[in-house]
Scaffold this active site. Sequence first.
Site, PDB file in Angstrom:
ATOM      1  N   ASP A   1       0.868  -1.172   0.000  1.00 25.89           N
ATOM      2  CA  ASP A   1       0.000   0.000   0.000  1.00 25.89           C
ATOM      3  C   ASP A   1       0.904   1.220   0.000  1.00 25.89           C
ATOM      4  O   ASP A   1       1.501   1.564   1.029  1.00 25.89           O
ATOM      5  CB  ASP A   1      -0.915  -0.025   1.238  1.00 25.89           C
ATOM      6  CG  ASP A   1      -1.896   1.131   1.253  1.00 25.89           C
ATOM      7  OD1 ASP A   1      -2.823   1.126   2.070  1.00 25.89           O
ATOM      8  OD2 ASP A   1      -1.732   2.059   0.437  1.00 25.89           O
ATOM      9  N   ILE A  30       0.175   4.405  -0.527  1.00 28.88           N
ATOM     10  CA  ILE A  30      -0.663   5.610  -0.473  1.00 28.88           C
ATOM     11  C   ILE A  30       0.114   6.856  -0.044  1.00 28.88           C
ATOM     12  O   ILE A  30      -0.242   7.973  -0.394  1.00 28.88           O
ATOM     13  CB  ILE A  30      -1.875   5.364   0.458  1.00 28.88           C
ATOM     14  CG1 ILE A  30      -2.912   6.470   0.301  1.00 28.88           C
ATOM     15  CG2 ILE A  30      -1.439   5.220   1.899  1.00 28.88           C
ATOM     16  CD1 ILE A  30      -4.176   6.233   1.124  1.00 28.88           C
ATOM     17  N   LYS A  90      -3.712  11.239   0.091  1.00 25.89           N
ATOM     18  CA  LYS A  90      -2.644  11.770   0.932  1.00 25.89           C
ATOM     19  C   LYS A  90      -1.712  12.682   0.159  1.00 25.89           C
ATOM     20  O   LYS A  90      -1.355  13.758   0.623  1.00 25.89           O
ATOM     21  CB  LYS A  90      -1.832  10.619   1.554  1.00 25.89           C
ATOM     22  CG  LYS A  90      -2.693   9.553   2.201  1.00 25.89           C
ATOM     23  CD  LYS A  90      -3.459  10.056   3.410  1.00 25.89           C
ATOM     24  CE  LYS A  90      -4.335   8.961   4.004  1.00 25.89           C
ATOM     25  NZ  LYS A  90      -5.181   9.456   5.098  1.00 25.89           N
TER      26      LYS A  90
END
Lengths: 471, 454
Positions: free
Chosen positions: A230, A232, A272
């Site tokens: 992940d 992100i 983000k």
Amino acid sequence: MKLLSRKATCNSHGQDSSYFLGWQEYEKNPYDEVRNPTGIIQMGLAESQLSFDLLESWLAENPDASGFTRNGESIFRELALFQDYHGLPAFKKALAEFMEEIRGNKVTFDPRNLVLTAGATSANETLAFCIAEPGEAFLLPTPYYPGFDRDLKWRTGVEIVPIQCTGSNGFRITESALEDAYQLARKQNLRVKGVLVTNPSNPLGTALSRQELNLLVSFISAKNIHLISDEIYSGTVFSSPSFVSVMEVLLERNLANTQVWNRVHLVYSLSKDLGLPGFRVGAIYSNDNTVVAAATKMSSFGLVSSQTQYLLSAMLADKKFTKHYIFENQVRLQKRHAMLVRGLKNAGISCLDSNAGLFCWVDMRHLLTSKSFDAEMELWKKIVYQVGLNISPGSSCHCAEPGWFRVCFANMLEETLDLAMQRIKDFVVSTATKSSNTGRSHHLSSKYSARKSLSKWVFRLSFHHDSENER
Amino acid sequence: MEMLSKKATCKSHGQDSSYFLGWQEYEKNPFNEDTNPLGIIQMGLAENQLSFDLLESWLARNPDATMFGSNGGSIFKELALFQDYHGLQTFKTELVEFMAEIRRNKVRFDPQKLVLTAGATSANETLMFCLAEPGEAFLIPTPYYPGFDRDLKWRTGVKIVPIHCSSLNGFRITKAALDEAYDEALKLNLRVKGVFITNPSNPLGTTMNQDEFNHVISFAVSKNIHIVSDEIYAGTVFDSSKFTSIIEAIMDRTLEKTDIWSRIHVVSSLSKDLGLPGFRIGMIYSNNETLIAAATKMSSFGLVSSQTQYLLSKLLGDKKFTRHYIQENQRRLKKRQQVLVSGLQSYGIPCLKSNAGLFCWVDMRNLLSSNAFEAEMELWKKILYEVGLNISPGSSCHCTEPGWFRVCFANMSQETLNLSIHRLQAFVTSNGDGNYQNQKLSTRISRRNSLVVS
């Protein structure tokens, strides 16, 4: 007969955890510079509010992108009808290139292997559905994002087995920790289908080292399992070492187009890096065509609004803008990070050395009354209710050791961060003073003389102590 | 060890059905008035393209709605950060008023009982996750929307048991059919958790009548099960007075203070009424607080973009506009439906009498070479490849009788619709030579009369 399903009535959505409870307390009494200066400052929300001005000026200069027009002509109809789960081609192309840019163009992404989802929340759940049967397991290094308990497990029936990381080596993933986790799963009769890492890490704020990445690749290779990375926070790396994606490591080891190549999947989002969590833009990237095909169909349950796809396709296609944005955003993140680290240091509190993310992993072990999670909760409550800061206790992130907290720094004004630092400093000082003074009144009077702005807050301190609800 | 899950590798997403295959053929050879006039005309897509001009002129008059408030500045940040699964309050308030308007304000909805989801697709799946365990079942009247096989079953593990409806009574739900379906489920050792209705019906285009409501409601009360009512086509009823929401039906029977009230759940969307499938706006409405709480958390997996919520809150907030839109849209839909129905009828192809939807349920039984699903497939392929129309065969909708097709009329221009009718007419004429066809032609008239249903 039971009216609703177990999923609907149980608590495995994990939302009774302190992570969410602190959020609720904040909602009841949110800090506002003007209207509620003694309220709780939200430091538990990993959002970036530092670079909206850049986005807003881009929008002002590019009205076509939000106005359903392309070169002055209306494309409203086309977009209103567009529900193809393959996604808007222009958007996927721009997103793939944006992801490449963030990785220093060391990796290339084929838009056809990209699946759009309504946020990384949806992407992670979808991958769990595609890779594991109910009752099978993923290994996750601790501490990890509390939301995973819901996203990976709730509706999928998949289990999480922790890979315990400790402060003794900066919470780095070790070979023995991986092996221990695998064995633990076996003992629990759980078939392990993969490892899921967050890189850069939430809540640590550190980017995985090449060593860790190599370890992971070797591990999943040997066990014949998957790896979900992940990424992100990949765009939030603000200081060296620069971000290394697991895809880069696979290429370095000449593993492209091998079996393990097909078992590594990325998750990404614009929540983000661009600070757009409300727009629900997430993605899965996989080299496995079956995963891409299945995930694409599953994305029907959480497609990205075509209106939003169009806006962002225009924004991300503006390479001059994205280059500038990525750079400037990282500069601002670094500045804020430094402010938080300095402020905490000033209060005698250290942080894990980190170079990414929207938060610091803060070491408050020395403030615990005892080396236990009960003491951590006790400290957390004090910080939420008395100090007025909503921070996330390590236990909510499944940390193996008590005393660590995740503290966010990018979701508030600089002045607010300053105030938060001051409050922490005062708290630490008062705690130290308390243990060395006999009377409370003596302590209070010294505070009154020190800071006039704190008077209301101090008054509230005693008020709250009498009336707070224990959770 | 299996590398991927069964869900990822099996076919229960249902996307190998002819419903989706016809779509693929269309994609390979799509009709275009100028560039591909011999291509396949898409009549398998239930989209509403009739009223975009109304939406476009509203947008032109209200640029703020897309420009984040004023000149791209003021509320962009607020929206960009807004990911609260309770949804934008202003949007939910306007949405429930729009839903009430469509129901002639006979029902009022409380925004607190509404959950926003990324489309009705997400709403339906979420409801299944909340109402049933894997292996439990819902009863659904046939014919039904092919997508349900994926949406309700795929990741949830829930089973569908059909309530067989027949052309003999215009495909209306009967008490006998409900009981039979329930018994069938018992025989299969499946615990029934509820009945799932689509009202107005897809693919029939009909609104539920009072008899059907009586049957379904008594059934759900006596079996102590749920009723899910997918009302996604509520805004496409040509005459609003003919649509009754399940909530109104319950209230009419003064059952709001009884148990059943917390077992009624409504699904809707703006994809059909407003013609905005790309924006992914769906919803669940229920009086069951526990359900709403769980569904709200689950909506995390498919939230509506805040940018889109804002736009729609402005659009739906313009009551003068929505009132005019609803009326005008219905008028245009009715007109289109009439063009299709009369065009087909003049060549001996009857349609089920319908008063809603974006499609007609067309009776092509007299064109079958035999009374069998193989013959239906044969006919479907002829129509797809030779006539150049992608229509949906009844078998893909789980219809129990071969020969019925769903034909959409609202997703193309008037000229294209006329052309498609013309093509079909030509096909019928040229195929009217076979013996079987001749016999069928003569019985057409008597059969057509039997289809005039309430």
